[in-house]
Design an enzyme around this catalytic site. Structure first.
Site, PDB file in Angstrom:
ATOM      1  N   GLY A   1       0.806  -1.212   0.000  1.00 59.74           N
ATOM      2  CA  GLY A   1       0.000   0.000   0.000  1.00 59.74           C
ATOM      3  C   GLY A   1       0.836   1.258   0.000  1.00 59.74           C
TER       4      GLY A   1
ATOM      5  CG  LEU B   1      -2.563  -2.257  -3.991  1.00 60.87           C
ATOM      6  CD1 LEU B   1      -2.293  -1.680  -5.371  1.00 60.87           C
ATOM      7  CD2 LEU B   1      -3.116  -1.202  -3.052  1.00 60.87           C
ATOM      8  CG  ASP B   2       1.199  -3.028  -3.496  1.00 61.12           C
ATOM      9  OD1 ASP B   2       1.496  -2.738  -4.663  1.00 61.12           O
ATOM     10  OD2 ASP B   2       0.971  -2.172  -2.624  1.00 61.12           O
ATOM     11  CB  ALA B   3      -1.421  -9.360  -3.422  1.00 66.40           C
TER      12      ALA B   3
END
Lengths: 287, 287, 287, 287
Positions: free
Chosen positions: B204, B230-232
């Site tokens: 994040g 997100l970001d995963a």
């Protein structure tokens, strides 16, 4: 890669590169019902290197038959050099030490805790200093004091002892003596040393003093097979740690101890996993 | 591995593991006179992964014939998923940026100097800030300002532009917008992002502030394929650098810039070398 | 440490070690209302090193008065060598290059983006190759082709140019010429070079070839001040990256490029922050 | 920094930042003939941190007088919090373990070899498993099996034992029990734990499984002071090692062991050198 599970065969090969090598080896295994669990190949300057491991349960050939089949179907047709290992063999190590204990403690801890599945029938030293450590771990300790006059005779006695104990691998765990050709020739690519510098920088004596004098900002350690050229054998593993102007020689020695024990242990592990192939003065270290 | 020389074919495979896969693929190549220059395999939880590269000169099949033969002789019998690439294809990249220039400069420098053999037909941004950098390097710059209201329409316009330019890979070079499914679905496993933390820590916004607040002693950067989480997405590469109490948030940002640009560049390189295979939410990155 | 904010004074000292040095310097600053924002000291072999930075707003002495007061109250009584810098000075850099562009791109990107608050009035090269890069960034490019016959005259011309532009620091960004004493003596501890090995290993030409030949498992880069001994000056920064048997010389060159540009940039940054003190052939690099 | 030589005093301070602090402390020492051998300061968000060490031989105050003088001349005027240590004090450590032996072996080896100048009067465990290791090194081993019902009583018994042995520092060497407030409050900033992940990623149970599941390319270990928030106390040291898709969970566990023992040992060393100051939930770790 995980420590190879019991009951696998590991075949290491090098050969002149030519089309069809992977197909021949993998076909040889597949035709006999072997399931390949790891295969790594490498080609460098016309030489082909292969490490292949497959499960023995269900494989059509017994361990005894396997060598002959490899010879006639693979090695001779393709001009291969090869080694065959079985994961259920328990390697036998001899440790050489002098007076510094950190690598010795580290190795014995890995052995005693079962982290390494090896036998260590003996520790050899040119000093009495570390006998209590050996005794504490219950390993026979043999002291061979060495002078210029006695060196040749003592090393011959050491060699007899290694042979009597059926040693597979010699580990020089900060052994502060130059090992003679009589031992090196008896254990080619089977003596692993740890040198306390980032080779080829600071070969020879007192590398931490030399590193401090030169003002480097990183120190290192190097594990390598011992050859007749001092600190110049095939490198198996290296690692480094940052230092600064605040670090005196004593700090380099302190920080270096941790590097040395970890880098030596990683090299021995790679060797024991049969991941290492030498060629010229370099190594292929499969992972 | 060296950047693959011109005129090689690269085949990426994943399939249910079973005996004989390596033999089948390497036999397929050998029978047609192909010399394998690189072969890596991996098995994880019953899935078999393979990357194999061979020289096309002297190979019996043309590039046009090759796909059909792979399909009928390998893919269908063994249930393989596969991709075929040719080293003489020149990948086409689109760069997405916002206002921070360091990754953009780094990528454009690699392109302009010939370090990367790619085409970069366009740069897309949600801000005008970096237009001068794009112009200095002679790359068309397209600005799509984004608000909550315009986002959907703007991303559709971006997608049309990507398609018009026949883009193979989208690189988010510190692009500070969440990318919507419309783009992600059009470029599955073909959008690479750089996140300025050691994921999964500090996903994040404002990861350097969070890292400082937590008092970590190391910061990191992570490059990954973009998925809807997100970001995963699947991680391709990560690296870290030590910090200390002396480092304020501004120092983390400064030290992180170098990490970000190197980690992003390494991930793009791995992708362009066709070294990366995704499975589940993870990657196999052959070397 | 964060880039020093405007309006601080930075005092660098070395002196024979003796009780009371820190008290004297910190007292000197405190008595005049200066708030110390950073203080680092180091003692090595009887020599005392200090870097202290304090805020100028509210300090009782003007920049002009400060030097005289340091001389009479500190330097003379304690036998100190000292340098005084002000954070609002904007250093002037000259870049020397030959044909390899990666360090040049990296430096110019840091300058153009404002990451480094410096002026770069000129780039000097012995080849025309990188003139387009200089022009793209709007920096005057001066080419001085060098042969054995012309070397002395060309370096004298370069020196005049450096003086005419009031250069503070010369950065050799993969400049492939040995720099002569005429330049070195004019810029003592103010010429920074990047060498593409982990010095002292692989000094001299073709270090990546030598590293590959030796079979090392890690490669490095070293930034150092240039002295008359080739690749033997005081080391400012070093870093390394792991390699394996899979890496050909071309891979070492490719991986090394990223190391070189980062290690050179970090050394220049440390110098510009006035964090570096030389003594003997080593450096103190405060952080 | 080298292990502090015998006969030095070490003063750790934090205080509201204000001009004159360094001058006051260094003046206090100099006026009494103390030669400072190390001085580090740090300012963060208006708080001033200082570690200063000076030689006691020739110093005007005895160890007994020193505390009172610091209180009246420094601490009260400047609102300082402070700790005073003497390098000739031999710290007393208690080790807590469960069933994994690698950190225990490592610590005991450092103690037995004299690498650490500490006393280890006892080892506490919730399992009998490692009693033989303790006995082999000649350290009393106390087993306190813990269930939900007995936990409170057992920890009170442990605390009594720690007090009876005058323990300075508790080291949780892969102790697999959450420590209760009763112990934490008795040893604030004096219980060091090793967590087998790069915190804050993968806090809690089974971090290697979680790391494998997420597909990270680097694993880590974190040593920190224990607070009532699980795995969330002030971080002292962290380190990482690269992994790849080839590494199964068992490989992460194996590679992680070496990280864990080194990172824990480094944190304990820093604490024993009196290099660590806590503030908020972070640490200053001087070097």
């Amino acid at each position: 890669m995980a420590q190879t599970s019991p009951d696998t065969a590991i075949l290491l090969i090098h050969a002149p590169d030519q089309p069809g090598l992977v197909a021949a080896v993998s076909g040889f295994i597949a035709q006999r019902g072997g399931n390949i669990v790891a295969l790594d190949e490498h080609v460098d300057a016309g030489v082909f290197f292969l490490r292949v491991a497959w499960q023995l349960p269900g494989f059509a050939l017994s361990a005894d038959e396997l060598g002959g089949a490899i010879r006639s179907e693979l090695a001779e047709p393709f001009g291969m050099s090869w080694q065959l290992h079985f994961s259920n063999q328990r390697p036998r190590l001899a440790i050489f030490v002098s007076t510094l204990p950190h690598c010795l403690y580290d190795i014995l801890s890995r052995w005693q805790s079962g982290e390494w599945r090896v036998d260590i029938p003996l520790i050899i030293s040119n000093h009495e200093t570390l006998r209590p450590v050996a005794e504490q771990f219950g390993i026979p300790f043999h002291c061979f004091p060495i002078t210029a006059e006695t060196k040749q005779a003592q090393e011959r006695a050491e060699l007899e002892l290694l042979r009597a104990h059926d040693i597979d691998l010699v580990v020089l765990a900060r052994y502060m003596q130059i090992v003679s050709p009589v031992l090196i020739e008896a254990y080619p690519e089977r003596i692993i040393n740890i040198h306390h510098s980032f080779l080829p920088a600071f070969a020879g004596a007192k590398p931490y003093h030399a590193a401090h004098e030169r003002g480097v900002k990183i120190i290192g350690a190097t594990s390598h097979y011992v050859t007749e050229d001092l600190d110049a054998g095939p490198i198996i593993d290296q690692d480094v740690t940052p230092i600064s102007h605040r670090d005196a020689v004593d700090d380099l020695i302190r920080k270096g101890r941790d590097l040395e024990k970890i880098v030596l242990a990683r090299a021995v592990w790679s060797h024991l996993q049969r991941n290492v192939l030498c060629y010229g003065n370099r190594t292929v270290v499969f992972e």
